[in-house]
Scaffold this active site. Sequence first.
Site, mmCIF file in Angstrom:
data_model
loop_
_atom_site.group_PDB
_atom_site.id
_atom_site.type_symbol
_atom_site.label_atom_id
_atom_site.label_comp_id
_atom_site.label_asym_id
_atom_site.label_seq_id
_atom_site.Cartn_x
_atom_site.Cartn_y
_atom_site.Cartn_z
ATOM 1 N N ASP A 1 0.865 -1.187 0.000
ATOM 2 C CA ASP A 1 0.000 0.000 0.000
ATOM 3 C C ASP A 1 0.897 1.231 0.000
ATOM 4 O O ASP A 1 2.070 1.161 0.369
ATOM 5 C CB ASP A 1 -0.920 0.021 1.228
ATOM 6 C CG ASP A 1 -1.898 1.192 1.183
ATOM 7 O OD1 ASP A 1 -2.657 1.290 0.201
ATOM 8 O OD2 ASP A 1 -1.878 2.030 2.099
ATOM 9 N N SER A 2 0.313 2.365 -0.377
ATOM 10 C CA SER A 2 1.065 3.613 -0.332
ATOM 11 C C SER A 2 1.449 3.962 1.112
ATOM 12 O O SER A 2 2.390 4.708 1.337
ATOM 13 C CB SER A 2 0.223 4.736 -0.931
ATOM 14 O OG SER A 2 -1.000 4.826 -0.224
ATOM 15 N N GLY B 1 -2.906 9.219 -3.890
ATOM 16 C CA GLY B 1 -4.238 9.535 -4.425
ATOM 17 C C GLY B 1 -4.308 10.692 -5.400
ATOM 18 O O GLY B 1 -5.158 10.719 -6.275
ATOM 19 N N CYS C 1 -4.049 -1.418 -2.383
ATOM 20 C CA CYS C 1 -4.248 0.028 -2.516
ATOM 21 C C CYS C 1 -5.067 0.233 -3.779
ATOM 22 O O CYS C 1 -4.685 -0.220 -4.859
ATOM 23 C CB CYS C 1 -2.884 0.708 -2.653
ATOM 24 S SG CYS C 1 -2.953 2.463 -3.027
ATOM 25 N N ASN C 2 -6.201 0.901 -3.639
ATOM 26 C CA ASN C 2 -7.069 1.104 -4.802
ATOM 27 C C ASN C 2 -6.417 1.977 -5.853
ATOM 28 O O ASN C 2 -6.550 1.730 -7.047
ATOM 29 C CB ASN C 2 -8.385 1.750 -4.355
ATOM 30 C CG ASN C 2 -9.263 0.783 -3.594
ATOM 31 O OD1 ASN C 2 -10.076 0.082 -4.177
ATOM 32 N ND2 ASN C 2 -9.078 0.709 -2.289
ATOM 33 N N GLU D 1 -4.882 9.591 8.408
ATOM 34 C CA GLU D 1 -3.434 9.610 8.645
ATOM 35 C C GLU D 1 -3.072 10.474 9.853
ATOM 36 O O GLU D 1 -2.093 10.219 10.535
ATOM 37 C CB GLU D 1 -2.698 10.144 7.404
ATOM 38 C CG GLU D 1 -2.801 9.234 6.194
ATOM 39 C CD GLU D 1 -1.651 8.232 6.087
ATOM 40 O OE1 GLU D 1 -0.570 8.530 6.591
ATOM 41 O OE2 GLU D 1 -1.875 7.153 5.500
ATOM 42 N N CYS E 1 -11.314 2.886 -0.956
ATOM 43 C CA CYS E 1 -9.994 3.330 -0.498
ATOM 44 C C CYS E 1 -9.755 2.624 0.829
ATOM 45 O O CYS E 1 -10.638 2.599 1.700
ATOM 46 C CB CYS E 1 -9.964 4.840 -0.314
ATOM 47 S SG CYS E 1 -8.455 5.407 0.503
ATOM 48 N N THR E 2 -8.571 2.065 0.952
ATOM 49 C CA THR E 2 -8.308 1.193 2.109
ATOM 50 C C THR E 2 -8.235 1.945 3.445
ATOM 51 O O THR E 2 -8.244 1.324 4.497
ATOM 52 C CB THR E 2 -7.012 0.414 1.878
ATOM 53 O OG1 THR E 2 -5.999 1.323 1.461
ATOM 54 C CG2 THR E 2 -7.217 -0.646 0.821
ATOM 55 N N HIS E 3 -8.177 3.273 3.382
ATOM 56 C CA HIS E 3 -8.193 4.053 4.628
ATOM 57 C C HIS E 3 -9.603 4.224 5.192
ATOM 58 O O HIS E 3 -9.779 4.457 6.384
ATOM 59 C CB HIS E 3 -7.639 5.457 4.388
ATOM 60 C CG HIS E 3 -6.152 5.537 4.331
ATOM 61 N ND1 HIS E 3 -5.427 4.971 3.313
ATOM 62 C CD2 HIS E 3 -5.267 6.130 5.163
ATOM 63 C CE1 HIS E 3 -4.140 5.222 3.531
ATOM 64 N NE2 HIS E 3 -4.014 5.916 4.642
HETATM 65 N N1 DGL Z 1 -4.506 3.456 0.155
HETATM 66 C C1 DGL Z 1 -4.894 4.324 -0.926
HETATM 67 C C2 DGL Z 1 -6.098 3.754 -1.678
HETATM 68 O O1 DGL Z 1 -6.643 2.751 -1.311
HETATM 69 C C3 DGL Z 1 -5.221 5.717 -0.451
HETATM 70 C C4 DGL Z 1 -4.072 6.474 0.143
HETATM 71 C C5 DGL Z 1 -3.298 7.335 -0.812
HETATM 72 O O2 DGL Z 1 -3.839 8.305 -1.373
HETATM 73 O O3 DGL Z 1 -2.122 7.022 -0.983
HETATM 74 O O4 DGL Z 1 -6.524 4.309 -2.647
#
Ligand code: DGL
Length: 271
Positions: free
Chosen positions: A10-11, A43, A73-74, A158, A192-194
């Site tokens: 993931d990012s 993102g 990560c999407n 975050e 989005c995984t967050h």
């Molecule tokens: N984890 C990213 C996603 O699922 C979102 C976080 C980012 O913007 O890096 O899209």
Amino acid sequence: MNEGPIGVFDSGYGGLTILDAIRRHMPKYDYVYFGDNARAPYGTRSFEVVYQYTLEAVEKLFALGCPLVILGCNTASAKALRTIQQHYLPEHAPNNRVLGVIRPTAEVVGTITRNGHIGVLATEGTIKSESYNMEILKLFPNSKVTGLACPMWVPLVENGEYDKPSADYFVQERINTLLQTDPLIDTIILGCTHYPLLMEKIRKFCPSNISILTQGQYIAHSLKNYLLRHPEMECRIKNGATCRYFTSESPERFSGNASLFLNEQIEVERL
Ligand code: DGL
């Protein structure tokens, strides 16, 4: 061929929600998680940059011995997965595989919606890529998919503001905007995984008849299914029930913040 762990990328921290669900479902395997915190968020970044960063992460996970990598990560799944699968793997790592989170989510949403009106909340990059619209309409052509970017939601998570009253405005405003665009929406994908960390507030501002879909359990199901259908890959995954965590930023910071996503204390290494 050597056995190795399943890599989850993931990012930053968000993919921990995916890793957590996968490990609950399949605790026997070895796992390696890599969060590219030094370069997050992805993102708002361009296609080329997300592709380059994601490819570098995949190469790092391959170098750690992972025969299979999940882009948890999407944004990376939307902007980099296809090019990695179609152009990078055949030439550079033909025996390894990289899977994403959008297709398994699209497969499941058509079985949850009752009227075909689906909302997608995600990062700007995921929404602009139209990946959800394309994948859902391929499988369920009569659906109506409405996407909306929520640029403030990742920073709220975050920065640990996700459960504070200050987050209410940003959550309510996006939900209202989505439902004004299509008042018939009966299912919302948190793409989005967050976003699962904002679930309490999302439920608070969503009418109770709307189903809210988080991805973790569906990605875990889909991965289990994939490994059943691909015994040649399954036999390359090591059964040690271990998990190692890597970040491109400070390991101390990562292990502190990871406790928001996981209910355990973890040791983290820098990669
Ligand atoms: N984890 C990213 C996603 O699922 C979102 C976080 C980012 O913007 O890096 O899209």
